[in-house]
Design a protein around this motif. Structure first.
Motif, mmCIF file in Angstrom:
data_model
loop_
_atom_site.group_PDB
_atom_site.id
_atom_site.type_symbol
_atom_site.label_atom_id
_atom_site.label_comp_id
_atom_site.label_asym_id
_atom_site.label_seq_id
_atom_site.Cartn_x
_atom_site.Cartn_y
_atom_site.Cartn_z
ATOM 1 N N UNK A 65 0.949 -1.342 -0.162
ATOM 2 C CA UNK A 65 -0.052 -0.364 -0.213
ATOM 3 C C UNK A 65 1.137 1.067 0.332
ATOM 4 N N UNK A 66 1.634 1.571 0.285
ATOM 5 C CA UNK A 66 3.082 2.151 0.461
ATOM 6 C C UNK A 66 3.644 2.853 -0.741
ATOM 7 N N UNK A 67 3.768 1.714 -1.667
ATOM 8 C CA UNK A 67 4.067 1.875 -3.562
ATOM 9 C C UNK A 67 2.529 2.303 -3.279
ATOM 10 N N UNK A 68 1.470 1.556 -3.903
ATOM 11 C CA UNK A 68 0.321 2.360 -4.396
ATOM 12 C C UNK A 68 -0.116 3.945 -3.803
ATOM 13 N N UNK A 69 0.594 4.045 -2.812
ATOM 14 C CA UNK A 69 -0.082 5.484 -1.835
ATOM 15 C C UNK A 69 0.886 6.984 -2.974
ATOM 16 N N UNK A 70 2.055 6.302 -2.749
ATOM 17 C CA UNK A 70 2.906 7.385 -3.343
ATOM 18 C C UNK A 70 2.614 7.405 -5.267
ATOM 19 N N UNK A 71 1.872 6.278 -5.247
ATOM 20 C CA UNK A 71 1.819 6.532 -7.291
ATOM 21 C C UNK A 71 0.322 7.620 -6.922
ATOM 22 N N UNK A 72 -0.349 7.152 -6.274
ATOM 23 C CA UNK A 72 -1.487 8.508 -6.304
ATOM 24 C C UNK A 72 -0.755 9.868 -6.037
ATOM 25 N N UNK A 73 -0.129 10.045 -5.257
ATOM 26 C CA UNK A 73 -0.172 11.078 -4.551
ATOM 27 C C UNK A 73 -0.150 11.945 -6.083
#
Ligand SMILES: [Fe+2]
Ligand SMILES: [Fe+2]
Length: 265
Positions: A65-73
Protein backbone atom coordinates in the motif's frame (compact mmCIF):
# COMPACT_ATOMS: atom_id res chain seq x y z
CA UNK A 1 -19.24 5.41 9.71
CA UNK A 2 -20.75 2.42 7.94
CA UNK A 3 -20.14 2.40 4.21
CA UNK A 4 -22.63 0.99 1.75
CA UNK A 5 -21.83 -2.53 0.60
CA UNK A 6 -20.39 -2.56 -2.90
CA UNK A 7 -21.32 -5.89 -4.44
CA UNK A 8 -20.08 -7.34 -7.71
CA UNK A 9 -23.31 -6.23 -9.40
CA UNK A 10 -22.43 -2.61 -8.64
CA UNK A 11 -19.00 -3.05 -10.22
CA UNK A 12 -20.65 -4.49 -13.33
CA UNK A 13 -23.15 -1.63 -13.43
CA UNK A 14 -20.31 0.89 -13.12
CA UNK A 15 -18.39 -0.83 -15.91
CA UNK A 16 -21.34 -0.80 -18.28
CA UNK A 17 -22.30 2.81 -17.46
CA UNK A 18 -18.67 3.87 -18.13
CA UNK A 19 -18.77 1.90 -21.38
CA UNK A 20 -22.00 3.62 -22.37
CA UNK A 21 -20.25 7.00 -22.04
CA UNK A 22 -17.98 6.04 -24.95
CA UNK A 23 -20.64 4.29 -27.00
CA UNK A 24 -21.02 7.18 -29.42
CA UNK A 25 -17.32 8.02 -29.30
CA UNK A 26 -15.23 9.84 -26.72
CA UNK A 27 -16.75 13.12 -25.55
CA UNK A 28 -14.88 15.20 -22.98
CA UNK A 29 -18.15 17.01 -22.20
CA UNK A 30 -19.85 13.72 -21.25
CA UNK A 31 -16.83 12.63 -19.20
CA UNK A 32 -16.73 15.96 -17.40
CA UNK A 33 -20.37 15.44 -16.39
CA UNK A 34 -19.38 11.94 -15.20
CA UNK A 35 -16.51 13.23 -13.04
CA UNK A 36 -18.71 15.97 -11.57
CA UNK A 37 -21.46 13.47 -10.72
CA UNK A 38 -18.90 11.02 -9.30
CA UNK A 39 -17.57 13.75 -7.02
CA UNK A 40 -21.07 14.60 -5.80
CA UNK A 41 -22.06 11.00 -5.10
CA UNK A 42 -18.73 9.93 -3.57
CA UNK A 43 -19.34 8.64 -0.01
CA UNK A 44 -17.17 10.08 2.74
CA UNK A 45 -14.65 7.41 3.70
CA UNK A 46 -13.05 7.62 7.12
CA UNK A 47 -10.72 4.83 8.11
CA UNK A 48 -10.47 4.42 11.91
CA UNK A 49 -7.17 5.01 13.73
CA UNK A 50 -6.77 1.24 14.19
CA UNK A 51 -7.87 -1.22 11.54
CA UNK A 52 -8.79 -4.85 11.97
CA UNK A 53 -6.01 -6.62 10.05
CA UNK A 54 -4.21 -9.73 11.39
CA UNK A 55 -0.68 -8.93 12.61
CA UNK A 56 0.95 -11.33 10.11
CA UNK A 57 -0.77 -9.64 7.21
CA UNK A 58 0.24 -6.10 8.14
CA UNK A 59 3.92 -5.94 7.02
CA UNK A 60 3.32 -7.22 3.45
CA UNK A 61 0.16 -5.15 3.08
CA UNK A 62 1.85 -1.98 4.36
CA UNK A 63 4.75 -2.65 1.95
CA UNK A 64 2.35 -2.80 -1.01
CA UNK A 65 0.00 0.00 0.00
CA UNK A 66 2.94 2.36 0.60
CA UNK A 67 3.91 1.96 -3.05
CA UNK A 68 0.36 2.48 -4.31
CA UNK A 69 -0.09 5.45 -1.99
CA UNK A 70 2.91 7.24 -3.41
CA UNK A 71 1.78 6.48 -6.96
CA UNK A 72 -1.65 8.01 -6.31
CA UNK A 73 -0.22 11.14 -4.68
CA UNK A 74 1.19 13.02 -7.68
CA UNK A 75 -0.02 16.48 -8.66
CA UNK A 76 -0.10 15.50 -12.33
CA UNK A 77 1.62 18.74 -13.43
CA UNK A 78 3.10 17.10 -16.52
CA UNK A 79 -0.17 15.43 -17.49
CA UNK A 80 -2.02 18.74 -17.08
CA UNK A 81 0.55 20.51 -19.23
CA UNK A 82 0.11 17.96 -22.02
CA UNK A 83 -3.68 18.00 -21.69
CA UNK A 84 -3.60 21.80 -22.13
CA UNK A 85 -2.14 21.27 -25.61
CA UNK A 86 -5.30 19.44 -26.71
CA UNK A 87 -7.15 22.77 -26.89
CA UNK A 88 -10.13 21.16 -25.22
CA UNK A 89 -11.03 22.92 -21.94
CA UNK A 90 -13.45 20.12 -20.97
CA UNK A 91 -10.71 17.50 -21.36
CA UNK A 92 -8.39 19.64 -19.21
CA UNK A 93 -11.08 19.83 -16.52
CA UNK A 94 -11.56 16.03 -16.75
CA UNK A 95 -7.81 15.49 -16.24
CA UNK A 96 -7.91 17.84 -13.27
CA UNK A 97 -10.81 15.93 -11.69
CA UNK A 98 -9.18 12.58 -12.52
CA UNK A 99 -6.02 13.67 -10.65
CA UNK A 100 -8.15 14.81 -7.69
CA UNK A 101 -9.80 11.37 -7.55
CA UNK A 102 -6.37 9.73 -7.47
CA UNK A 103 -5.28 12.07 -4.68
CA UNK A 104 -8.44 11.10 -2.80
CA UNK A 105 -7.38 7.45 -3.14
CA UNK A 106 -3.93 8.41 -1.81
CA UNK A 107 -5.56 9.92 1.30
CA UNK A 108 -7.63 6.77 1.92
CA UNK A 109 -4.57 4.54 1.48
CA UNK A 110 -2.59 6.80 3.84
CA UNK A 111 -5.31 6.35 6.48
CA UNK A 112 -5.20 2.57 6.00
CA UNK A 113 -1.41 2.51 6.36
CA UNK A 114 -1.61 4.66 9.50
CA UNK A 115 -4.35 2.33 10.84
CA UNK A 116 -1.86 -0.55 10.54
CA UNK A 117 0.87 1.52 12.29
CA UNK A 118 2.78 1.90 9.04
CA UNK A 119 4.55 5.01 7.80
CA UNK A 120 4.33 6.72 4.42
CA UNK A 121 7.14 6.70 1.87
CA UNK A 122 8.43 9.99 0.50
CA UNK A 123 9.57 8.37 -2.75
CA UNK A 124 9.95 4.96 -4.38
CA UNK A 125 11.97 3.92 -7.41
CA UNK A 126 8.97 2.26 -9.11
CA UNK A 127 7.11 5.60 -9.02
CA UNK A 128 10.11 7.42 -10.49
CA UNK A 129 10.36 4.84 -13.31
CA UNK A 130 6.66 5.28 -14.11
CA UNK A 131 7.02 9.07 -14.14
CA UNK A 132 10.09 8.90 -16.43
CA UNK A 133 8.32 6.56 -18.86
CA UNK A 134 5.17 8.67 -18.90
CA UNK A 135 7.14 11.78 -19.80
CA UNK A 136 9.14 10.14 -22.59
CA UNK A 137 7.19 11.43 -25.55
CA UNK A 138 3.76 13.03 -25.56
CA UNK A 139 0.27 12.79 -24.10
CA UNK A 140 -0.58 9.49 -25.78
CA UNK A 141 2.57 7.85 -24.36
CA UNK A 142 1.70 9.22 -20.95
CA UNK A 143 -1.82 7.76 -21.14
CA UNK A 144 -0.52 4.34 -22.30
CA UNK A 145 1.86 4.16 -19.32
CA UNK A 146 -0.80 5.54 -16.99
CA UNK A 147 -3.19 2.80 -18.14
CA UNK A 148 -0.63 0.14 -17.16
CA UNK A 149 -0.63 1.56 -13.63
CA UNK A 150 -4.45 1.80 -13.68
CA UNK A 151 -4.83 -1.86 -14.71
CA UNK A 152 -2.43 -3.06 -12.00
CA UNK A 153 -4.05 -0.78 -9.42
CA UNK A 154 -7.59 -1.85 -10.23
CA UNK A 155 -6.67 -5.57 -10.04
CA UNK A 156 -4.79 -5.14 -6.76
CA UNK A 157 -7.52 -3.05 -5.09
CA UNK A 158 -10.15 -5.57 -6.19
CA UNK A 159 -8.03 -8.37 -4.70
CA UNK A 160 -7.86 -6.43 -1.41
CA UNK A 161 -11.60 -5.78 -1.51
CA UNK A 162 -12.40 -9.44 -2.10
CA UNK A 163 -9.95 -10.92 0.39
CA UNK A 164 -9.81 -8.59 3.39
CA UNK A 165 -12.15 -9.66 6.15
CA UNK A 166 -12.55 -6.22 7.69
CA UNK A 167 -15.81 -4.97 6.08
CA UNK A 168 -14.83 -1.29 6.30
CA UNK A 169 -11.53 -1.82 4.50
CA UNK A 170 -13.11 -4.17 1.99
CA UNK A 171 -15.78 -1.58 1.17
CA UNK A 172 -13.25 1.24 0.97
CA UNK A 173 -11.27 -0.77 -1.60
CA UNK A 174 -14.47 -1.52 -3.52
CA UNK A 175 -15.21 2.18 -3.79
CA UNK A 176 -11.69 2.81 -5.11
CA UNK A 177 -12.24 0.01 -7.65
CA UNK A 178 -15.40 1.75 -8.88
CA UNK A 179 -13.42 4.94 -9.51
CA UNK A 180 -10.67 2.96 -11.25
CA UNK A 181 -13.21 1.34 -13.59
CA UNK A 182 -14.26 4.84 -14.65
CA UNK A 183 -10.60 5.87 -15.12
CA UNK A 184 -9.88 2.85 -17.33
CA UNK A 185 -12.77 3.60 -19.66
CA UNK A 186 -12.01 7.34 -19.69
CA UNK A 187 -8.42 6.77 -20.86
CA UNK A 188 -9.35 3.91 -23.23
CA UNK A 189 -11.99 6.09 -24.90
CA UNK A 190 -9.52 8.95 -25.28
CA UNK A 191 -6.92 6.68 -26.91
CA UNK A 192 -9.51 5.12 -29.22
CA UNK A 193 -10.38 8.59 -30.49
CA UNK A 194 -6.71 9.48 -30.95
CA UNK A 195 -6.05 6.32 -32.98
CA UNK A 196 -9.34 6.08 -34.91
CA UNK A 197 -7.71 7.12 -38.17
CA UNK A 198 -4.43 5.26 -37.66
CA UNK A 199 -3.70 2.34 -39.98
CA UNK A 200 -4.05 -1.16 -38.50
CA UNK A 201 -0.30 -1.72 -38.84
CA UNK A 202 0.46 1.33 -36.71
CA UNK A 203 -2.03 0.23 -34.06
CA UNK A 204 -0.55 -3.28 -34.07
CA UNK A 205 2.93 -1.89 -33.57
CA UNK A 206 1.71 0.33 -30.73
CA UNK A 207 0.02 -2.66 -29.10
CA UNK A 208 3.19 -4.75 -29.37
CA UNK A 209 5.26 -2.04 -27.63
CA UNK A 210 2.52 -1.44 -25.06
CA UNK A 211 2.18 -5.17 -24.33
CA UNK A 212 5.93 -5.54 -23.90
CA UNK A 213 5.99 -2.68 -21.40
CA UNK A 214 2.89 -4.00 -19.64
CA UNK A 215 4.32 -7.49 -19.11
CA UNK A 216 7.66 -6.07 -17.93
CA UNK A 217 5.75 -3.94 -15.40
CA UNK A 218 3.72 -7.00 -14.33
CA UNK A 219 6.90 -9.04 -13.70
CA UNK A 220 8.40 -6.27 -11.59
CA UNK A 221 5.10 -5.83 -9.77
CA UNK A 222 4.74 -9.53 -8.94
CA UNK A 223 8.34 -9.68 -7.66
CA UNK A 224 7.78 -6.66 -5.41
CA UNK A 225 4.24 -7.48 -4.19
CA UNK A 226 4.32 -11.28 -4.01
CA UNK A 227 4.21 -11.31 -0.19
CA UNK A 228 1.07 -9.18 -0.11
CA UNK A 229 -0.64 -11.38 -2.71
CA UNK A 230 0.22 -14.51 -0.73
CA UNK A 231 -1.02 -12.85 2.48
CA UNK A 232 -4.29 -12.13 0.65
CA UNK A 233 -4.49 -15.81 -0.36
CA UNK A 234 -3.96 -15.09 -4.03
CA UNK A 235 -1.39 -16.98 -6.07
CA UNK A 236 0.79 -14.70 -8.26
CA UNK A 237 -0.22 -16.82 -11.29
CA UNK A 238 -3.90 -16.19 -10.57
CA UNK A 239 -3.21 -12.45 -10.20
CA UNK A 240 -1.30 -12.42 -13.49
CA UNK A 241 -4.32 -13.96 -15.23
CA UNK A 242 -6.50 -11.16 -13.85
CA UNK A 243 -3.98 -8.58 -15.11
CA UNK A 244 -3.84 -10.27 -18.50
CA UNK A 245 -7.65 -10.34 -18.87
CA UNK A 246 -7.99 -6.67 -17.87
CA UNK A 247 -5.21 -5.62 -20.23
CA UNK A 248 -6.79 -7.51 -23.14
CA UNK A 249 -10.07 -5.66 -22.56
CA UNK A 250 -8.22 -2.32 -22.36
CA UNK A 251 -6.24 -2.94 -25.54
CA UNK A 252 -9.42 -3.86 -27.43
CA UNK A 253 -11.13 -0.69 -26.23
CA UNK A 254 -8.12 1.60 -26.81
CA UNK A 255 -6.86 0.40 -30.17
CA UNK A 256 -9.86 -1.53 -31.55
CA UNK A 257 -7.61 -4.59 -31.74
CA UNK A 258 -7.81 -8.01 -30.19
CA UNK A 259 -4.67 -8.68 -28.17
CA UNK A 260 -4.39 -12.20 -29.64
CA UNK A 261 -4.41 -11.04 -33.27
CA UNK A 262 -1.22 -9.11 -32.65
CA UNK A 263 0.67 -11.07 -30.02
CA UNK A 264 -0.29 -14.66 -30.83
CA UNK A 265 0.04 -14.51 -34.62
FE1 LIG B 1 -6.45 5.46 -7.94
FE1 LIG C 1 -7.01 5.53 -11.37
Amino acid sequence: MVLPKVPKALEEAKESSSLALNEEGFSSKRWLAYFQENKKSCPQIVIPATVNIPAAMRPPLIHSLQRFQIGETGEGKHLKKFAARMNDPDYEKCIDMFIKEEQHHARILAQMIAGMDGTLLSWHWSDLVFIALRRLLHLKTEIFVLLIAEVIGKCFYRTCSANLEDPLLSDAFSLIVLDELGHLEFHCGFLRKQFENSPVLVRKFVLLCWSWLFYCACSVFIADHKRALMALNVQPKQFLEDLHTTFRICSRRSLSLEWQEVVEK
